[in-house]
Design an enzyme around this catalytic site. Sequence first.
Site, PDB file in Angstrom:
ATOM      1  CB  SER A  61      -8.428  18.632 -24.881  1.00  0.00           C
ATOM      2  OG  SER A  61      -8.421  17.492 -24.062  1.00  0.00           O
TER       3      SER A  61
HETATM    4  N1  SAM Z   1      -4.438  15.870 -21.863  1.00  0.00           N
HETATM    5  C1  SAM Z   1      -4.332  15.140 -23.106  1.00  0.00           C
HETATM    6  C2  SAM Z   1      -3.574  15.891 -24.157  1.00  0.00           C
HETATM    7  O1  SAM Z   1      -3.197  17.039 -23.931  1.00  0.00           O
HETATM    8  O2  SAM Z   1      -3.347  15.299 -25.215  1.00  0.00           O
HETATM    9  C3  SAM Z   1      -5.688  14.723 -23.652  1.00  0.00           C
HETATM   10  C4  SAM Z   1      -6.281  13.704 -22.811  1.00  0.00           C
HETATM   11  S1  SAM Z   1      -7.459  12.649 -23.548  1.00  0.00           S
HETATM   12  C5  SAM Z   1      -8.825  13.717 -23.738  1.00  0.00           C
HETATM   13  C6  SAM Z   1      -7.813  11.723 -22.068  1.00  0.00           C
HETATM   14  C7  SAM Z   1      -6.668  10.827 -21.642  1.00  0.00           C
HETATM   15  O3  SAM Z   1      -6.990  10.298 -20.362  1.00  0.00           O
HETATM   16  C8  SAM Z   1      -6.453   9.636 -22.568  1.00  0.00           C
HETATM   17  O4  SAM Z   1      -5.131   9.591 -22.994  1.00  0.00           O
HETATM   18  C9  SAM Z   1      -6.803   8.440 -21.684  1.00  0.00           C
HETATM   19  O5  SAM Z   1      -6.085   7.287 -21.973  1.00  0.00           O
HETATM   20  C10 SAM Z   1      -6.493   8.993 -20.309  1.00  0.00           C
HETATM   21  N2  SAM Z   1      -7.157   8.293 -19.198  1.00  0.00           N
HETATM   22  C11 SAM Z   1      -8.402   7.754 -19.158  1.00  0.00           C
HETATM   23  N3  SAM Z   1      -8.638   7.208 -17.973  1.00  0.00           N
HETATM   24  C12 SAM Z   1      -7.504   7.389 -17.229  1.00  0.00           C
HETATM   25  C13 SAM Z   1      -7.134   7.034 -15.898  1.00  0.00           C
HETATM   26  N4  SAM Z   1      -7.956   6.372 -15.075  1.00  0.00           N
HETATM   27  N5  SAM Z   1      -5.894   7.393 -15.465  1.00  0.00           N
HETATM   28  C14 SAM Z   1      -5.028   8.063 -16.277  1.00  0.00           C
HETATM   29  N6  SAM Z   1      -5.332   8.411 -17.549  1.00  0.00           N
HETATM   30  C15 SAM Z   1      -6.556   8.078 -18.012  1.00  0.00           C
END
Ligand code: SAM
Length: 211
Positions: A61
């Site tokens: 992000s």
């Molecule tokens: N917080 C992260 C970082 O600092 O790099 C960025 C997160 S990215 C915007 C969103 C993440 O949420 C992705 O890695 C995605 O695979 C994960 N995600 C999506 N749906 C999810 C779920 N139901 N449970 C857990 N993770 C999930």
Amino acid sequence: MLRDIEREVELTHGLTGRARISDRVLDALRCVPRHAFVDEGMRRHAYDDGPLPIGHGQTISQPFIVGLMTDLLDPEPGDRVLEVGTGSGYQAAVLSRVVSRVYSVEIIEALAVRASERLAALGYHNVETQVGDGYHGWVEHSPYDGILVTAAARAVPPALVEQLKPGARLVIPVGEPYLPQRLLLLQKEEGGLVSETEVLPVAFVPLTGGH
Ligand code: SAM
């Protein structure tokens, strides 16, 4: 990067109601080496105030959003916090510097494994990761002092509200995939009632999974 974040905080003050981010959160952003959370080819952009690809169609992000969401939790040093969406592990590392324990759930196994190895190698030993669908939270370690979701849900997952302590906060983007979403701040009151404040329009990757 910090100056860009502070400028963005000032620009969005009218919407977020926050004129500044706390010194503890700014210090955490200053200390966590963002370049260590992106691939070699992206490193020259690591300290730009923007999201970057991390593979598997996912992103690390924007630093301003990481700082704002962390600050919205009003983190205290003794807190135990849940993050949904480990991704690169960067947000978990920032959280780990302002609370005592971070639990982070990631649905894509390859990302979860890489983030967990990276966090351990960098010495963030108060972060525990798990592969799973964070829509259901991580009940074993609940209740939490705060929950932060870094992917956009269509609606607030009830399990996450249940896993908050009374008085605790949930920060979550809500809306349809790939459309502008609303960053929400929810607070669970002592009697279990939940108040909701809309903070800012945002654009997150969708919360996936079978729910
Ligand atoms: N917080 C992260 C970082 O600092 O790099 C960025 C997160 S990215 C915007 C969103 C993440 O949420 C992705 O890695 C995605 O695979 C994960 N995600 C999506 N749906 C999810 C779920 N139901 N449970 C857990 N993770 C999930």
